[in-house]
Write an enzyme that holds these catalytic residues in place. Structure first.
Site, PDB file in Angstrom:
ATOM      1  N   HIS A 237      46.921  57.655  43.195  1.00 27.87           N
ATOM      2  CA  HIS A 237      45.701  56.896  42.875  1.00 27.87           C
ATOM      3  C   HIS A 237      44.840  57.714  41.904  1.00 27.87           C
ATOM      4  CE1 HIS A 237      41.828  54.924  43.265  1.00 27.87           C
ATOM      5  NE2 HIS A 237      42.519  53.849  43.636  1.00 27.87           N
TER       6      HIS A 237
ATOM      7  N   GLU B 277      46.768  50.483  37.373  1.00 29.53           N
ATOM      8  CA  GLU B 277      45.319  50.452  37.552  1.00 29.53           C
ATOM      9  C   GLU B 277      44.658  51.255  36.430  1.00 29.53           C
ATOM     10  OE1 GLU B 277      44.204  49.763  41.910  1.00 29.53           O
ATOM     11  OE2 GLU B 277      44.592  51.887  41.732  1.00 29.53           O
TER      12      GLU B 277
HETATM   13  C1  PEP Z   1      41.293  50.885  43.577  1.00 34.22           C
HETATM   14  O1  PEP Z   1      40.593  51.847  43.836  1.00 34.22           O
HETATM   15  O2  PEP Z   1      42.511  50.937  43.785  1.00 34.22           O
HETATM   16  C2  PEP Z   1      40.670  49.693  42.996  1.00 34.22           C
HETATM   17  C3  PEP Z   1      41.445  48.795  42.460  1.00 34.22           C
HETATM   18  O3  PEP Z   1      39.301  49.624  43.071  1.00 34.22           O
HETATM   19  P1  PEP Z   1      38.360  48.409  42.594  1.00 34.22           P
HETATM   20  O4  PEP Z   1      39.009  47.142  43.019  1.00 34.22           O
HETATM   21  O5  PEP Z   1      37.052  48.664  43.270  1.00 34.22           O
HETATM   22  O6  PEP Z   1      38.264  48.498  41.102  1.00 34.22           O
END
Ligand code: PEP
Length: 236
Positions: free
Chosen positions: A86, A155
């Site tokens: 992450h 992400e």
């Molecule tokens: C995450 O931390 O994996 C994430 C997607 O956070 P957010 O949805 O708050 O952007």
């Protein structure tokens, strides 16, 4: 589809138990695979359809790793799912790709379901598509992309917790590229919420979502699970 919640450092043990109970009711009425990653202090033996995973663990059975947990602590609660790579662990806690790959290898050997996160910071995105892909490619180093129990989450760092999201076209483009690197299901994460999840889930090569802040209320997360079901019904 896979609908996952990362609760980060939020909710007490008591509130997490209530949260999981609520979400489980929705998960049981749903066709989606629902994963929840609570804070480590909230882990427990949940007998639920919701699959509860750990946000982190050290690649060891047990030992002198102050502040960490190992396999022994996970086995106590039959936890077999882990989030690795992450962006907050990479960028805030300073985990290197080498260490992340070591963790990956260890938990793969233990047969864990691994949700492996990749994503570029803002400056790489601003430097263009080649720079973005080159950066993300380096995050695949040392990772067995054919591991059968692997889920990848794309992400973008600049989209996490900021309310910003890439355009749907950009998500599709990156996901299409990343699908060539691994046959694993590919989730999108970064400011997914009730009012944009349907659009995101409709994007080609998006197999689900990883949600942070917008998943903190069980009711909202349940709405997202229900939206995923609605979309799947329409597709049939
Ligand atoms: C995450 O931390 O994996 C994430 C997607 O956070 P957010 O949805 O708050 O952007």
């Amino acid at each position: 589809m896979i609908i996952a919640a990362n609760l980060k450092t939020n909710l007490t043990r008591h509130d997490t138990a209530l949260y999981i109970e609520e979400v489980d009711k929705c998960a049981k009425q749903s066709k989606q695979e629902v994963l929840v990653f609570p804070a480590i202090s909230s882990l427990d033996s949940f007998e639920t359809k919701v699959e509860v995973g750990t946000q982190n663990a050290y690649p060891t059975v047990k030992g002198a790793f102050t502040g960490e947990i190992g396999l022994e602590q996970l086995e106590e609660f039959s936890i077999k799912t882990i989030l690795i790579g992450h962006s907050e662990r990479r960028h805030v806690l300073g985990e290197t790709q080498e260490f992340i790959a070591q963790k990956f290898h260890y938990f793969k050997e233990q047969g864990f379901k691994i949700v492996y996160c990749v994503g570029e910071p803002k400056e790489k995105r601003e430097a263009g598509k080649d720079a973005t892909l080159e950066y993300i490619s380096a995050q695949y180093e040392g990772i067995d992309t054919n591991y059968e129990n692997l889920i990848i989450a794309y992400e973008p760092v600049w989209a996490i917790g900021t309310g910003l999201t890439p355009t749907l076209e950009d998500i599709q483009e990156i996901h299409t590229q990343l699908k060539q690197k691994s046959p694993a299901p590919l989730l999108y994460g970064g400011s997914v919420k009730v009012n944009n999840i349907k659009d995101v889930l409709r994007v080609k090569n998006v197999d689900g979502v990883l949600v942070g802040s917008a998943a903190l209320y069980a009711e909202h997360f349940c709405t997202m699970i229900a939206y995923a079901d609605e979309l799947q019904l329409k597709e049939k």
